[in-house]
Structures are given as C-alpha cells and as structure tokens.
Design a protein around this motif. Structure first.
Motif, short mmCIF file in Angstrom:
data_model
loop_
_atom_site.label_atom_id
_atom_site.label_comp_id
_atom_site.label_asym_id
_atom_site.label_seq_id
_atom_site.Cartn_x
_atom_site.Cartn_y
_atom_site.Cartn_z
N GLY A 223 -46.85 14.98 2.04
CA GLY A 223 -46.68 15.45 3.23
C GLY A 223 -46.66 16.84 3.63
O GLY A 223 -46.34 17.76 2.71
N LYS A 224 -47.22 17.21 4.84
CA LYS A 224 -47.16 18.53 5.31
C LYS A 224 -46.87 18.83 6.80
O LYS A 224 -47.50 17.90 7.46
N ASN A 225 -46.12 19.90 6.93
CA ASN A 225 -45.84 20.00 8.38
C ASN A 225 -46.13 21.67 8.65
O ASN A 225 -45.54 22.53 7.88
N LYS A 241 -26.61 10.04 6.72
CA LYS A 241 -27.68 9.16 7.16
C LYS A 241 -28.76 9.37 6.44
O LYS A 241 -29.47 10.37 6.30
N GLU A 242 -29.34 8.02 6.06
CA GLU A 242 -30.76 8.28 5.25
C GLU A 242 -31.86 8.70 6.33
O GLU A 242 -31.94 8.43 7.29
N ASN A 243 -32.84 9.36 5.61
CA ASN A 243 -33.94 9.81 6.13
C ASN A 243 -33.87 10.95 6.99
O ASN A 243 -34.83 11.40 7.60
N ILE A 244 -32.62 11.54 7.13
CA ILE A 244 -32.48 12.77 7.88
C ILE A 244 -32.73 14.09 7.24
O ILE A 244 -31.79 14.16 6.37
N LEU A 245 -33.53 14.88 8.09
CA LEU A 245 -33.65 16.08 7.33
C LEU A 245 -33.64 17.06 8.52
O LEU A 245 -34.09 17.16 9.54
N VAL A 246 -33.14 18.40 7.98
CA VAL A 246 -33.12 19.43 9.12
C VAL A 246 -33.63 20.46 8.41
O VAL A 246 -33.74 20.97 7.40
N SER A 247 -34.65 21.46 9.15
CA SER A 247 -35.18 22.52 8.96
C SER A 247 -34.85 23.86 9.67
O SER A 247 -34.62 23.50 11.10
N GLY A 248 -34.90 25.09 9.22
CA GLY A 248 -34.71 26.24 9.97
C GLY A 248 -35.75 26.92 9.61
O GLY A 248 -36.43 27.24 8.63
N SER A 249 -35.90 28.15 10.50
CA SER A 249 -37.04 28.96 10.24
C SER A 249 -36.91 30.37 11.00
O SER A 249 -36.01 30.68 11.83
N LEU A 256 -34.87 18.55 13.55
CA LEU A 256 -34.32 17.57 13.15
C LEU A 256 -35.47 16.69 12.73
O LEU A 256 -36.24 16.34 13.70
N TRP A 257 -35.57 16.03 11.73
CA TRP A 257 -36.76 15.16 11.17
C TRP A 257 -36.29 13.93 10.44
O TRP A 257 -35.11 13.79 10.05
N ASP A 258 -37.16 12.89 10.80
CA ASP A 258 -37.05 11.59 10.12
C ASP A 258 -38.34 11.85 8.88
O ASP A 258 -39.28 11.57 9.30
N ASN A 261 -41.75 10.15 8.92
CA ASN A 261 -42.71 10.92 9.57
C ASN A 261 -42.57 12.23 9.85
O ASN A 261 -41.76 12.64 11.07
N ILE A 262 -42.81 13.03 9.01
CA ILE A 262 -42.53 14.52 9.19
C ILE A 262 -43.75 15.25 10.13
O ILE A 262 -43.71 16.45 10.05
N LYS A 263 -44.43 14.43 10.73
CA LYS A 263 -45.49 15.05 11.81
C LYS A 263 -44.82 15.40 13.08
O LYS A 263 -45.16 16.05 13.76
N ASN A 264 -43.67 14.55 13.37
CA ASN A 264 -43.11 14.58 14.65
C ASN A 264 -41.71 14.89 14.66
O ASN A 264 -40.93 13.85 13.97
N GLU A 265 -40.96 15.85 15.00
CA GLU A 265 -39.51 15.87 15.10
C GLU A 265 -38.99 15.09 15.83
O GLU A 265 -39.30 14.52 16.93
N VAL A 266 -37.93 14.82 15.50
CA VAL A 266 -36.79 14.05 16.31
C VAL A 266 -36.24 14.73 17.37
O VAL A 266 -35.95 14.51 18.28
N ASN A 267 -35.75 16.05 17.25
CA ASN A 267 -35.13 16.83 18.05
C ASN A 267 -35.50 18.35 17.72
O ASN A 267 -35.73 18.50 16.36
#
Length: 379
Positions: A223-225, A241-249, A256-258, A261-267
C-alpha cells in the motif's frame, strides 16, 4: 446547537522541569508496575570539532533515567553516555520478567536495555550494529510488536536515514535481523506496527509518502499513500480500535486512516505547526498527544466525525520533539482510573528542556448568550 452544551477542556500545568544539557528529542514512560513512575529522556547533540585542520562532526547522546513522585520530586537516577539517540520505546509487555527499552542511534545501531528489578537502573541486554548497509546511516525510529498481543520473543521494526525499513526479533536475549525493505527515497522518519496483526507494518518518509507492508508477501509494498504534502514523521495504530491508524507530517496535518483503505483519509485536522510525534493515550481511546515542533504540544479528542484540540502546552520555547503519556493517574497513583486527569512528559531540542506536567479536565458550559470562559484548575 442546543441552548446550552457542556464542553470538556484539558488544562496543562508544569510540575517539574529539568535542563538536560544536551538537546532533548524523546521521552518515554515505563508501562509496567511497579515502575510506572519511571521514564527515560533521550538526547542528541551534534558536536563539530577541528581535527588536523578539518571540521569533523560527532553525534553525541545520552539516555537519562528518571522517576517522579507527584508534587514532591523529579529524580535523575542514571545517565548513560552513548551515540546520539534518535528514538526509544519501552516494550509494551514484560519479557522474561523485565521491562525492556529499545533504543536506536546515530551509529547505525539498535540496542535493548532492561530495567533492573532491584533498583531504578537500566543495563544493556543486546545490540545489533550495522543494521543498514551504509556506514553513515542513522537509525531514526523503532516500534515494538507488542501493543495488543504480548510476546516473549517480540519483534522490532525500525527505519533509517537512507530510506530503509528493518525487521528484527528478540530471541534468547539477542536481536536477529529478519528482513530489510528499501521504501523511501530520503529519510524514513518513522516505522510502526499494526498492533492487531503484526505481519503488517507501516513507514513514513521525507518523500511525503507513507507505505504499508505485509511480511507474508516478501519485499513488495502492499500500500502507498501520498496525501501528505511534506515528510511523514509519525504513525501510530490504536490499541483500542482495529484498523485505525493516525499519521502526522511536516505539512502541519494529522490524518486518521482505516488501514483497509489507505487511499482515503477518515478525517484530518490542521495543527499549529509541523507534527513530529502522535501518540494514542494508553487508557482512553479517543485521546491523542500531538507534538507540533514550533507549535507546541497538544491533547486532541479524536473521533471519526471530528478532531478537536482540548488542551495545549507552550512552555517549550524551542522545537518540541518528544512527548508521552504516563501510565500513572495523577489522583490515585495507579493506571488511569479516570480520563479526567493524568501526567505527561515533554521535551524540546535547542533549549534542552524536559518538563513533567499534569493535565486536568475542566467542565465549561457554553450558552448562546455568553462566551466561553476559562476555569482554572488546581494542582
């Protein structure tokens, strides 16, 4: 909006501060009883020296081991002089009767220390050198596989300044390198396990990309984002919570990601500065600690529908790099019995400042007829 609503806001107060002398870049609290009042602070100091008419750079470091007694004292128990330390993490679970600390540094090395059982002191268990095949590589981050499922032979994922990702395992008190992936064009700032299934892990790089890997399919990227507009500096999966990932930049956004589907952020939320670290609270599933370099340190309330800053800390006048949640509850001295209060530690770089702080929850009532007012908490 209803006529009146109740809001919760975190107010953060400094309990202790400490001059670390060297630049400070990481703090990590021990998660295990009876040492949940123990934490480490890591230092990284670039020293330029003249040698035979040439400038040479030395990356110095220290590991500082502290304990706290709330409202009473901050005690420095041990100072270990070493190479520049870029990251450190306690293993989430006890291994062979000990709390283990993983450390990565500027001389291409991963180390594992154990906290002694008879006194507050750590000692080296094992190390692995030349993790990357480049002599001048810095190991920049690490994560343990034990966030949800404990293990007596835990794995470590780490990343380096050449864009590499390395998977290793602790077997019979020795680190064994299992595999290496070359994922990024530039520095791989962060690596992180998906704690619910540690066959899966992630990395983020200075190329603005974060990647998903699955060790069951070999060395290919699964997977690539490229949503972030600058380097991806932090990744952390939720232990609640399963499947939940957070990223910072560096692009000043938290996303916030599921992971399915790492192509589209949750929030997402725009922060007051470049985001260097994000960490989920170990006891309350919605709280996130965000270190925003020149923009301070913040406590966020994260849900699928909203991400709100509910507390901010601006005592650091330099670049804030490190922060962590204590496993202590500020009221009862045990693990978080309430989300109303707690302890954090933070540190900043050029002013080499370490702070231990208390956050408390204030209840505020919003009315359409009046503005919000701050309610001062007490320590």
């Amino acid at each position: 909006m209803s006529e009146s609503e109740t809001y919760l806001s975190k107010h953060i107060y400094t309990l202790f501060s400490f001059d670390t002398e060297y630049c400070a870049d990481s703090v990590e609290w021990c998660p295990h009883k009876p040492n949940q009042n123990v934490f480490v602070c890591a230092n990284y100091q670039l020293q330029v020296v003249q040698s035979e008419g040439e400038e040479k750079k030395r990356r110095l470091g220290r590991i500082l081991l502290f304990s706290v007694k709330e409202h009473d004292s901050l005690i420095l128990h041990q100072t270990i002089d070493t190479a520049g330390v870029l990251d450190q993490k306690w293993c989430h679970s006890i291994v062979n009767g000990y709390s283990l600390l993983g450390v990565v540094n500027s001389i291409n090395m991963v180390e594992v220390y154990k906290l002694k059982s008879d006194k507050i002191e750590i000692e080296l268990v094992t190390s692995i050198k030349n993790v990357c095949d480049c002599d001048d590589a810095l190991i920049l981050s690490l994560d343990w596989s034990t966030g949800v499922h404990g293990s007596q032979e835990p794995e470590i994922i780490c990343s380096d300044s050449k864009g590499g990702i390395h998977l290793m395992k602790l077997v019979n008190n020795s680190l064994v390198l299992l595999n290496t992936w070359h994922g990024h064009k530039f520095e791989a700032w962060i690596s992180a396990f998906y704690y619910w299934d540690t066959n899966i892990f992630f990395s983020g790089g200075d190329d603005g990309i974060f990647l998903k890997f699955d060790k069951r399919v070999g060395n290919q990227i699964v997977g690539k984002n490229q949503s972030h507009h600058a380097g991806v500096t932090s990744l952390h999966t939720s232990c609640f919570k399963e499947n939940i990932l957070v990223s910072g930049s560096y692009d000043e956004n938290i996303r916030l990601w599921d992971i399915r589907n790492i192509k589209n952020e949750v929030n997402s939320s725009h922060m007051p500065g470049p985001v260097w670290r994000v960490k989920w609270n170990p006891f309350y599933e919605n709280y996130l600690l965000a270190v925003c370099m020149m923009g301070g340190v913040h406590i966020l309330d994260v849900e699928y529908s909203k991400i709100d800053i509910i507390g901010s800390y601006h005592e650091h006048k330099s670049i804030s790099y490190g922060a962590d949640w204590s496993y202590l509850d500020s009221e009862c001295g045990e693990k978080n019995a309430s989300k109303r209060s707690g302890i954090i530690a933070t540190c900043s770089f050029y002013d080499h400042l370490l702070c231990v702080s208390k956050y408390v929850t204030d209840t505020r009532i919003h009315s359409q007829q009046s503005d919000l007012t701050d309610v001062q908490g007490t320590i």
